[in-house]
Design a protein around this motif. Structure first.
Motif, PDB file in Angstrom:
ATOM      1  N   SER A   1       0.828  -1.205   0.000  1.00 32.56           N
ATOM      2  CA  SER A   1       0.000   0.000   0.000  1.00 32.56           C
ATOM      3  C   SER A   1       0.864   1.257   0.000  1.00 32.56           C
ATOM      4  CB  SER A   1      -0.910  -0.011   1.235  1.00 32.56           C
ATOM      5  OG  SER A   1      -1.672   1.173   1.306  1.00 32.56           O
ATOM      6  N   VAL A   2       1.907   1.249   0.826  1.00 34.78           N
ATOM      7  CA  VAL A   2       2.831   2.392   0.874  1.00 34.78           C
ATOM      8  C   VAL A   2       3.551   2.549  -0.458  1.00 34.78           C
ATOM      9  CG1 VAL A   2       4.916   3.307   1.969  1.00 34.78           C
ATOM     10  CG2 VAL A   2       3.134   2.236   3.371  1.00 34.78           C
ATOM     11  N   SER A   3       4.026   1.439  -1.020  1.00 31.97           N
ATOM     12  CA  SER A   3       4.744   1.475  -2.296  1.00 31.97           C
ATOM     13  C   SER A   3       3.852   1.999  -3.419  1.00 31.97           C
ATOM     14  CB  SER A   3       5.255   0.070  -2.654  1.00 31.97           C
ATOM     15  OG  SER A   3       6.161  -0.414  -1.685  1.00 31.97           O
ATOM     16  N   THR A   4       2.589   1.560  -3.402  1.00 31.75           N
ATOM     17  CA  THR A   4       1.642   2.028  -4.421  1.00 31.75           C
ATOM     18  C   THR A   4       1.439   3.532  -4.317  1.00 31.75           C
ATOM     19  OG1 THR A   4       0.510  -0.115  -4.394  1.00 31.75           O
ATOM     20  CG2 THR A   4      -0.682   1.745  -5.336  1.00 31.75           C
ATOM     21  N   GLY A   5       1.336   4.016  -3.079  1.00 31.47           N
ATOM     22  CA  GLY A   5       1.174   5.456  -2.879  1.00 31.47           C
ATOM     23  C   GLY A   5       2.367   6.242  -3.382  1.00 31.47           C
ATOM     24  N   HIS A   6       3.569   5.742  -3.132  1.00 36.23           N
ATOM     25  CA  HIS A   6       4.786   6.407  -3.598  1.00 36.23           C
ATOM     26  C   HIS A   6       4.835   6.437  -5.122  1.00 36.23           C
ATOM     27  CE1 HIS A   6       7.158   5.664   0.389  1.00 36.23           C
ATOM     28  NE2 HIS A   6       6.255   6.615   0.494  1.00 36.23           N
ATOM     29  N   ALA A   7       4.492   5.302  -5.738  1.00 35.10           N
ATOM     30  CA  ALA A   7       4.525   5.239  -7.205  1.00 35.10           C
ATOM     31  C   ALA A   7       3.475   6.165  -7.812  1.00 35.10           C
ATOM     32  CB  ALA A   7       4.297   3.799  -7.662  1.00 35.10           C
ATOM     33  N   PHE A   8       2.333   6.239  -7.187  1.00 34.86           N
ATOM     34  CA  PHE A   8       1.267   7.119  -7.692  1.00 34.86           C
ATOM     35  C   PHE A   8       1.713   8.580  -7.675  1.00 34.86           C
ATOM     36  CE2 PHE A   8      -2.615   9.674  -6.903  1.00 34.86           C
ATOM     37  CZ  PHE A   8      -3.301   9.370  -8.075  1.00 34.86           C
ATOM     38  N   ARG A   9       2.522   8.922  -6.679  1.00 36.61           N
ATOM     39  CA  ARG A   9       3.033  10.296  -6.579  1.00 36.61           C
ATOM     40  C   ARG A   9       4.346  10.470  -7.337  1.00 36.61           C
ATOM     41  NH1 ARG A   9       1.128   9.212  -1.367  1.00 36.61           N
ATOM     42  NH2 ARG A   9       3.216   8.673  -0.612  1.00 36.61           N
ATOM     43  N   GLY A  10       4.806   9.397  -8.006  1.00 33.85           N
ATOM     44  CA  GLY A  10       6.024   9.482  -8.794  1.00 33.85           C
ATOM     45  C   GLY A  10       7.280   9.539  -7.966  1.00 33.85           C
TER      46      GLY A  10
ATOM     47  N   SER B   1      -2.050   3.944 -11.539  1.00 33.34           N
ATOM     48  CA  SER B   1      -3.155   4.901 -11.631  1.00 33.34           C
ATOM     49  C   SER B   1      -4.097   4.538 -12.760  1.00 33.34           C
ATOM     50  CB  SER B   1      -2.631   6.320 -11.833  1.00 33.34           C
ATOM     51  OG  SER B   1      -1.968   6.432 -13.076  1.00 33.34           O
ATOM     52  N   SER B   2      -5.350   4.902 -12.610  1.00 32.37           N
ATOM     53  CA  SER B   2      -6.357   4.684 -13.634  1.00 32.37           C
ATOM     54  C   SER B   2      -7.317   5.863 -13.602  1.00 32.37           C
ATOM     55  CB  SER B   2      -7.113   3.382 -13.380  1.00 32.37           C
ATOM     56  OG  SER B   2      -8.145   3.196 -14.324  1.00 32.37           O
ATOM     57  N   ASN B   3      -7.394   6.576 -14.718  1.00 32.83           N
ATOM     58  CA  ASN B   3      -8.245   7.773 -14.800  1.00 32.83           C
ATOM     59  C   ASN B   3      -7.911   8.781 -13.708  1.00 32.83           C
ATOM     60  OD1 ASN B   3      -9.735   6.663 -16.991  1.00 32.83           O
ATOM     61  ND2 ASN B   3     -11.016   5.515 -15.542  1.00 32.83           N
TER      62      ASN B   3
ATOM     63  N   LYS C   1      -6.755   8.258 -10.771  1.00 33.34           N
ATOM     64  CA  LYS C   1      -6.930   7.775  -9.395  1.00 33.34           C
ATOM     65  C   LYS C   1      -6.075   6.525  -9.195  1.00 33.34           C
ATOM     66  CE  LYS C   1     -11.682   9.464  -8.849  1.00 33.34           C
ATOM     67  NZ  LYS C   1     -13.079   9.078  -8.522  1.00 33.34           N
ATOM     68  N   VAL C   2      -5.656   6.317  -7.960  1.00 37.52           N
ATOM     69  CA  VAL C   2      -4.853   5.139  -7.662  1.00 37.52           C
ATOM     70  C   VAL C   2      -5.743   3.888  -7.733  1.00 37.52           C
ATOM     71  CG1 VAL C   2      -5.247   5.260  -5.160  1.00 37.52           C
ATOM     72  CG2 VAL C   2      -3.177   4.168  -6.045  1.00 37.52           C
ATOM     73  N   LYS C   3      -5.198   2.833  -8.291  1.00 33.51           N
ATOM     74  CA  LYS C   3      -5.946   1.579  -8.404  1.00 33.51           C
ATOM     75  C   LYS C   3      -6.147   0.943  -7.032  1.00 33.51           C
ATOM     76  CE  LYS C   3      -4.209   0.370 -13.028  1.00 33.51           C
ATOM     77  NZ  LYS C   3      -3.350  -0.575 -13.809  1.00 33.51           N
ATOM     78  N   GLY C   4      -7.145   0.097  -6.943  1.00 38.97           N
ATOM     79  CA  GLY C   4      -7.378  -0.635  -5.704  1.00 38.97           C
ATOM     80  C   GLY C   4      -6.221  -1.577  -5.411  1.00 38.97           C
ATOM     81  N   LEU C   5      -5.967  -1.789  -4.133  1.00 38.17           N
ATOM     82  CA  LEU C   5      -4.816  -2.603  -3.739  1.00 38.17           C
ATOM     83  C   LEU C   5      -4.969  -4.048  -4.205  1.00 38.17           C
ATOM     84  CD1 LEU C   5      -2.202  -2.038  -2.241  1.00 38.17           C
ATOM     85  CD2 LEU C   5      -3.293  -2.797  -0.131  1.00 38.17           C
ATOM     86  N   ASP C   6      -6.198  -4.558  -4.236  1.00 35.50           N
ATOM     87  CA  ASP C   6      -6.413  -5.912  -4.726  1.00 35.50           C
ATOM     88  C   ASP C   6      -6.072  -6.017  -6.210  1.00 35.50           C
ATOM     89  OD1 ASP C   6      -8.633  -4.162  -5.072  1.00 35.50           O
ATOM     90  OD2 ASP C   6      -9.915  -5.866  -5.593  1.00 35.50           O
ATOM     91  N   GLN C   7      -6.379  -4.965  -6.971  1.00 33.47           N
ATOM     92  CA  GLN C   7      -6.055  -4.957  -8.399  1.00 33.47           C
ATOM     93  C   GLN C   7      -4.542  -4.869  -8.618  1.00 33.47           C
ATOM     94  OE1 GLN C   7      -7.918  -1.760 -10.590  1.00 33.47           O
ATOM     95  NE2 GLN C   7      -7.139  -2.462 -12.572  1.00 33.47           N
ATOM     96  N   VAL C   8      -3.885  -4.016  -7.818  1.00 32.02           N
ATOM     97  CA  VAL C   8      -2.432  -3.868  -7.922  1.00 32.02           C
ATOM     98  C   VAL C   8      -1.744  -5.187  -7.584  1.00 32.02           C
ATOM     99  CG1 VAL C   8      -0.399  -2.718  -6.963  1.00 32.02           C
ATOM    100  CG2 VAL C   8      -2.460  -1.394  -7.451  1.00 32.02           C
TER     101      VAL C   8
END
Length: 286
Positions: free
Chosen positions: A140-149, A165-167, A169-176
């Motif tokens: 979850s933390v890694s996804t947040g960092h990647a979403f913010r570049g 990201s999709s549209n 917005k950050v994708k759901g963690l289950d999808q990631v």
């Protein structure tokens, strides 16, 4: 032991700590009447004293009853029978599970049923729930960092060809997670370890069968959970939250009873243990 048994049988030297038991009885009676007004406490006190005697068998019984008394004061048997307290323990664990699911799923931005499904799949893959939750927290933390570049997480996701990201917005963690598992399938152990050490803080071997599951396997296990467990009722979580709050009230009330008992009884018990020690030292075989 010969001298001690003789002293117990004849009553030699026992008068010294006999008064300590009298003090304990008086303190317990005061506590039972004035400190918390717990029904049946006087009976406990009298039962403890009735075990005191001048014979060896009575003295042995004192040790047994004394241990039972401390257990009573230290636990909830003072207020509840074993069966009723066992039922409370059952509901405590139920409420804690529900509360943990609610709070964890909220923290991960997942629906409770989805979070449960991921845990179920992880267990099927041989990953302990606590360990999987830590992995998910890191992802979850890694996804947040990647979403913010930001940082290494962005490079790790890029190496996998995943856009978090999709549209806008950050994708759901289950999808990631599903995409990460799919992309890792067939990759070398070295590559897996490098990427996963960044994204989930673990090595590829620890994800094991979960990588084999892939996103399709996750969905399959989540559907299986619905078959074997059913659908989690949102109202169950609300009821569990309410029970958990009342359980905390009860726990602190019991602590109050315990601490009041300890404050009242510890001085006389200290004297009692000193007198008992002196008795054994004085009468032991030379």
């Amino acid at each position: 032991m010969k001298n001690i048994n003789k002293a117990l049988y004849e009553g030699t030297g026992i008068n010294k700590f006999q008064e300590s038991f009298f003090s304990l009885e008086r303190s317990m009676q005061r506590f039972g009447k004035s400190a918390v007004h717990v029904g049946g406490f006087d009976t406990v006190a009298k039962s403890a004293w009735n075990m005191v005697g001048k014979t060896g068998s009575a003295f042995a019984a004192v040790g047994s009853s004394f241990k039972g008394l401390l257990t009573t004061l230290g636990g909830s048997a003072l207020l509840f029978g074993g069966a009723s307290f066992g039922a409370l323990e059952f509901f405590k664990h139920f409420s804690q599970d529900m509360v943990n699911i609610s709070r964890s799923s909220e923290r991960f931005g997942l629906k409770p049923q989805v979070f449960q499904g991921l845990q179920f799949a992880a267990e099927k893959a041989g990953i302990p729930v606590e360990k999987f939750d830590r992995m998910l927290r890191k992802l979850s933390v890694s996804t947040g960092h990647a979403f913010r570049g930001q940082g290494d997480a962005l490079m790790a996701f890029s190496a996998l060809g995943i856009n978090v990201s999709s549209n806008g917005k950050v994708k759901g963690l289950d999808q990631v997670l599903g995409q990460v598992l799919d992309k890792l399938h067939g990759k070398s152990a070295t590559f897996r370890n490098q990427v996963l050490s960044i994204l989930v803080g673990t090595k590829g071997i620890e994800l094991g069968n979960l990588i084999k599951f892939g996103s399709a396997g996750l969905k399959k296990e989540m559907a299986r959970l619905k078959e074997v467990y059913g659908t989690l009722d949102p109202a169950a979580i609300e009821r569990a939250e309410a029970f958990n709050s009342k359980w905390v009230d009860l726990s602190w009330a019991l602590k109050g009873v315990r601490d009041a008992a300890g404050s009242e009884l510890i001085p006389v018990i200290t004297t009692l243990t000193t007198d008992l020690t002196n008795f054994f030292v004085t009468n032991r075989d030379k």
